[in-house]
Structure formats: structure tokens, C-alpha cells
Enzyme design. Structure first.
Site, PDB file in Angstrom:
ATOM      1  N   HIS A  88      -8.233   0.839  -4.401  1.00  0.00           N
ATOM      2  CA  HIS A  88      -9.174   0.525  -3.311  1.00  0.00           C
ATOM      3  C   HIS A  88      -9.957   1.794  -3.001  1.00  0.00           C
ATOM      4  CE1 HIS A  88      -9.536  -0.588   1.266  1.00  0.00           C
ATOM      5  NE2 HIS A  88     -10.709  -0.581   0.659  1.00  0.00           N
TER       6      HIS A  88
ATOM      7  N   PHE B 287      -6.781   4.622   7.808  1.00  0.00           N
ATOM      8  CA  PHE B 287      -5.392   4.941   8.166  1.00  0.00           C
ATOM      9  C   PHE B 287      -4.520   3.690   8.065  1.00  0.00           C
ATOM     10  CE2 PHE B 287      -8.242   7.756  10.407  1.00  0.00           C
ATOM     11  CZ  PHE B 287      -7.697   9.005  10.130  1.00  0.00           C
TER      12      PHE B 287
ATOM     13  N   HIS C  45      -1.010  -1.240  -4.280  1.00  0.00           N
ATOM     14  CA  HIS C  45      -2.317  -0.917  -3.688  1.00  0.00           C
ATOM     15  C   HIS C  45      -2.436   0.595  -3.496  1.00  0.00           C
ATOM     16  CE1 HIS C  45      -5.862  -2.153  -1.283  1.00  0.00           C
ATOM     17  NE2 HIS C  45      -5.547  -1.173  -0.460  1.00  0.00           N
TER      18      HIS C  45
ATOM     19  N   SER D 131       0.837  -1.199   0.000  1.00  0.00           N
ATOM     20  CA  SER D 131       0.000   0.000   0.000  1.00  0.00           C
ATOM     21  C   SER D 131       0.875   1.253   0.000  1.00  0.00           C
ATOM     22  CB  SER D 131      -0.903   0.009   1.230  1.00  0.00           C
ATOM     23  OG  SER D 131      -1.445   1.304   1.398  1.00  0.00           O
TER      24      SER D 131
ATOM     25  N   MET E  70     -12.274   3.865  -1.081  1.00  0.00           N
ATOM     26  CA  MET E  70     -12.971   4.055   0.205  1.00  0.00           C
ATOM     27  C   MET E  70     -13.715   5.377   0.098  1.00  0.00           C
ATOM     28  SD  MET E  70      -9.895   2.694   2.619  1.00  0.00           S
ATOM     29  CE  MET E  70      -8.723   2.952   1.308  1.00  0.00           C
TER      30      MET E  70
ATOM     31  N   GLY F  72       1.022  -1.986   4.149  1.00  0.00           N
ATOM     32  CA  GLY F  72       1.567  -0.633   4.062  1.00  0.00           C
ATOM     33  C   GLY F  72       2.821  -0.515   4.899  1.00  0.00           C
TER      34      GLY F  72
ATOM     35  N   ASP G 102      -4.766   3.476  -2.059  1.00  0.00           N
ATOM     36  CA  ASP G 102      -5.884   3.743  -1.151  1.00  0.00           C
ATOM     37  C   ASP G 102      -6.495   5.097  -1.456  1.00  0.00           C
ATOM     38  OD1 ASP G 102      -6.097   1.475   0.697  1.00  0.00           O
ATOM     39  OD2 ASP G 102      -4.016   1.969   1.157  1.00  0.00           O
TER      40      ASP G 102
ATOM     41  N   ASP H   8      -6.465  -6.655   4.168  1.00  0.00           N
ATOM     42  CA  ASP H   8      -5.869  -5.314   4.177  1.00  0.00           C
ATOM     43  C   ASP H   8      -6.029  -4.713   5.570  1.00  0.00           C
ATOM     44  OD1 ASP H   8      -5.102  -2.701   3.669  1.00  0.00           O
ATOM     45  OD2 ASP H   8      -6.772  -2.249   2.307  1.00  0.00           O
ATOM     46  N   GLY H   9      -4.881  -4.414   6.176  1.00  0.00           N
ATOM     47  CA  GLY H   9      -4.888  -3.758   7.477  1.00  0.00           C
ATOM     48  C   GLY H   9      -4.123  -4.549   8.517  1.00  0.00           C
TER      49      GLY H   9
ATOM     50  N   GLY I  32      -1.089   1.577   9.533  1.00  0.00           N
ATOM     51  CA  GLY I  32      -0.420   1.408  10.818  1.00  0.00           C
ATOM     52  C   GLY I  32      -1.329   1.028  11.978  1.00  0.00           C
TER      53      GLY I  32
ATOM     54  N   MET J 237     -11.512  -6.303   4.990  1.00  0.00           N
ATOM     55  CA  MET J 237     -10.712  -5.333   5.761  1.00  0.00           C
ATOM     56  C   MET J 237     -10.419  -5.904   7.149  1.00  0.00           C
ATOM     57  SD  MET J 237     -10.068  -2.630   3.931  1.00  0.00           S
ATOM     58  CE  MET J 237      -9.300  -1.726   5.262  1.00  0.00           C
TER      59      MET J 237
ATOM     60  N   MET K 186      -9.241   7.736  -0.595  1.00  0.00           N
ATOM     61  CA  MET K 186     -10.115   8.125   0.527  1.00  0.00           C
ATOM     62  C   MET K 186     -10.694   9.508   0.282  1.00  0.00           C
ATOM     63  SD  MET K 186      -7.873   6.848   3.760  1.00  0.00           S
ATOM     64  CE  MET K 186      -6.974   5.292   3.736  1.00  0.00           C
TER      65      MET K 186
HETATM   66  C1  DX5 Z   1      -6.511   1.355   5.440  1.00  0.00           C
HETATM   67  C2  DX5 Z   1      -6.001   1.042   4.059  1.00  0.00           C
HETATM   68  C3  DX5 Z   1      -4.836   0.139   4.029  1.00  0.00           C
HETATM   69  C4  DX5 Z   1      -3.612   0.657   4.734  1.00  0.00           C
HETATM   70  C5  DX5 Z   1      -2.867  -0.540   5.245  1.00  0.00           C
HETATM   71  O1  DX5 Z   1      -7.698   2.025   5.336  1.00  0.00           O
HETATM   72  O2  DX5 Z   1      -7.028   0.447   3.288  1.00  0.00           O
HETATM   73  O3  DX5 Z   1      -4.522  -0.271   2.707  1.00  0.00           O
HETATM   74  O4  DX5 Z   1      -2.755   1.394   3.912  1.00  0.00           O
HETATM   75  O5  DX5 Z   1      -1.793  -0.114   6.026  1.00  0.00           O
HETATM   76  P1  DX5 Z   1      -1.096  -1.088   7.085  1.00  0.00           P
HETATM   77  O6  DX5 Z   1      -0.636  -2.301   6.324  1.00  0.00           O
HETATM   78  O7  DX5 Z   1       0.011  -0.271   7.620  1.00  0.00           O
HETATM   79  O8  DX5 Z   1      -2.145  -1.442   8.097  1.00  0.00           O
HETATM   80 ZN    ZN Z   2      -6.479  -0.445   1.298  1.00  0.00          ZN
END
Ligand code: DX5
Ligand code: ZN
Length: 235
Positions: A81, A159, A48, A23, A83, A214, A50, A192-193, A161, A153, A52
């Protein structure tokens, strides 16, 4: 279009059965091209992105113009992705920008869900449908035979982390069972996450075959750990 041999193609002569989609949310946004190319060199097949909107999730990130620029610079499949609220309004932009995979959320697609899937698939792009941690698999069950990918998810979207939620990951097993019962043997099940080598192992046991990461991939780059991070997810 289901998952093809091309998507699983070997890296450096080694066949991998999982897809890794780092990501870019955790990458250096001023050097996206280089950051993505580093992950490609270590075997990541996807990238990936993201997206938002500040409504569906509290954060604002990347739009279709960034996807378009990346399309000209990197080889990784662009995994968008979304969101966002009202995904049907923006899906064509992400297709036209060159996304190889477009995933939207069932929580925002409502009555337009079938049309979202049709638009993506008619463009020859892989269609993904996603559920947040508290959304049950039953909400997407009837769509699973129609899509190429389900994104489960494993954190609340918004976010990078955050801490991995194992209860959410358990839904992968339900998705996997539905895919088997409907003979959808090519279904990609993405998580993811909070994904790292340990949480990915849990998800693999439930049946996941595509890993977004990520922090685990990009925050390891300075210590030289990006290579082993990606390899641990590919294996
Ligand atoms: C969160 C995102 C993820 C995020 C994952 O809303 O969809 O793709 O970047 O980050 P990590 O792997 O650090 O949880
Ligand atoms: Zn994502």
C-alpha cells in the site's frame, strides 16, 4: 487479471469468501517473518505492507528492500500500500521486489494514473487504487473497470490504531454499485483503518470483501486472540 480462485483458496479445508490482509505496521518489526507466519497459520491470505514517505503522510515506514526480503520468507501475498508522492517513480521497485498487489493513491497519481495501472498490470501484479476518507468515489470512477482492487481508507492514512470512520466506509457501497454496473464481478474492495470484527461487519454489508487490520490482529497475539481476530474477518 481479476481475483482468482487461488486468492480465495480454502484454509484448512474451509472456503472463505473474504481476504484478510494483516497490516505489519502493528507487528514487531524485529520479527516480521515470524509475525507474518503466525497470521498465515491462522488463515490470513495476504500481508499488508504500509509504505509511507513522510510527505503524502507524516510518517516514514517501509521500503521495497523489506518487501524483497519478505518475499523469500513468507507465503502470504504481499499487498503493498503505497502512501507516497510520485507513485509512478517507485511502483517498479515494489513490483521487482515481489509485491503481489500494488496499490497507489489517486490523490498523488494525477496525470500518471493510467500509466501506474498499466505498469502494474503489465507486470502480472494486481493493481489497486485508493481513496482517502474525504476523496469522493467520483475521482476514481473511470478507473474502476481497469483495476483489480479499490482500497477505501476508513481512517486518514498515516498511522495504525485510529478510530474507524463509518462515513468513509459508506463509499464502499458506491464502489460496489459501480462494479456491478460495469460488470466487474471480480473487483476486490478493500477497507483499511480501524477494522475489527464489528467495523468489518459494517463494511461487509456495504460490499467490502478484503480486510486490512493492524492493531486488531497483531495486538491480540499475546492473548491468543489473533486466531479469532483473523477468523472473524474471514467469515
Ligand atoms: C494507515 C494504514 C493502515 C494501518 C491500519 O495509514 O494504511 O494499514 O496499519 O491499522 P489499524 O488496523 O490499526 O487501524
Ligand atoms: Zn494500509
Amino acid at each position: 487479471m481479476g481475483i482468482s480462485g487461488e486468492l480465495f483458496k480454502s484454509v484448512g479445508g474451509i472456503e472463505y469468501k473474504n481476504i484478510v490482509s494483516p497490516s505489519v505496521l502493528s507487528a514487531d518489526f524485529a520479527n516480521l517473518e515470524d509475525e507474518i507466519k503466525k497470521t498465515e497459520a491462522f488463515g490470513a491470505q495476504w500481508c499488508h505492507i504500509d509504505v509511507m514517505d513522510g510527505h503524502f503522510v507524516p510518517n516514514i515506514t517501509i521500503g521495497a528492500p523489506v518487501v524483497k526480503s519478505l518475499k523469500e520468507k513468507v507465503n502470504a501475498k504481499l499487498d503493498s500500500h503505497l502512501m507516497i508522492e510520485n507513485p509512478i517513480k517507485y511502483i517498479p521497485d515494489f513490483i521487482n521486489a515481489g509485491s503481489d498487489i500494488v496499490t497507489f493513491h489517486i490523490e498523488t497519481s494525477g496525470d500518471t494514473t493510467l500509466d501506474c495501472i498499466r505498469i502494474i498490470k503489465n507486470a502480472g501484479v494486481l493493481a489497486g487504487i485508493s481513496i482517502k476518507p474525504k476523496t469522493p468515489v467520483s475521482e476514481i470512477e473511470k478507473y474502476i473497470p481497469l483495476v483489480d482492487m479499490v482500497l477505501v481508507m476508513t481512517v486518514e492514512p498515516g498511522f495504525s490504531g485510529q478510530k474507524f470512520m463509518e462515513d468513509a466506509a459508506k463509499k464502499v457501497k458506491t464502489v460496489c454499485d459501480i462494479a456491478q454496473n460495469t460488470a466487474h464481478s471480480k473487483l476486490i474492495i478493500q477497507v483499511d483503518g480501524g477494522i475489527n470484527n464489528e467495523t468489518a461487519k459494517i463494511c461487509k454489508e456495504y460490499g467490502a470483501n478484503c480486510f486490512v487490520a493492524g492493531n486488531y490482529v497483531y495486538k491480540n497475539s499475546e492473548s491468543g486472540g489473533m486466531k479469532s481476530a483473523i477468523e472473524s474477518l474471514l467469515g
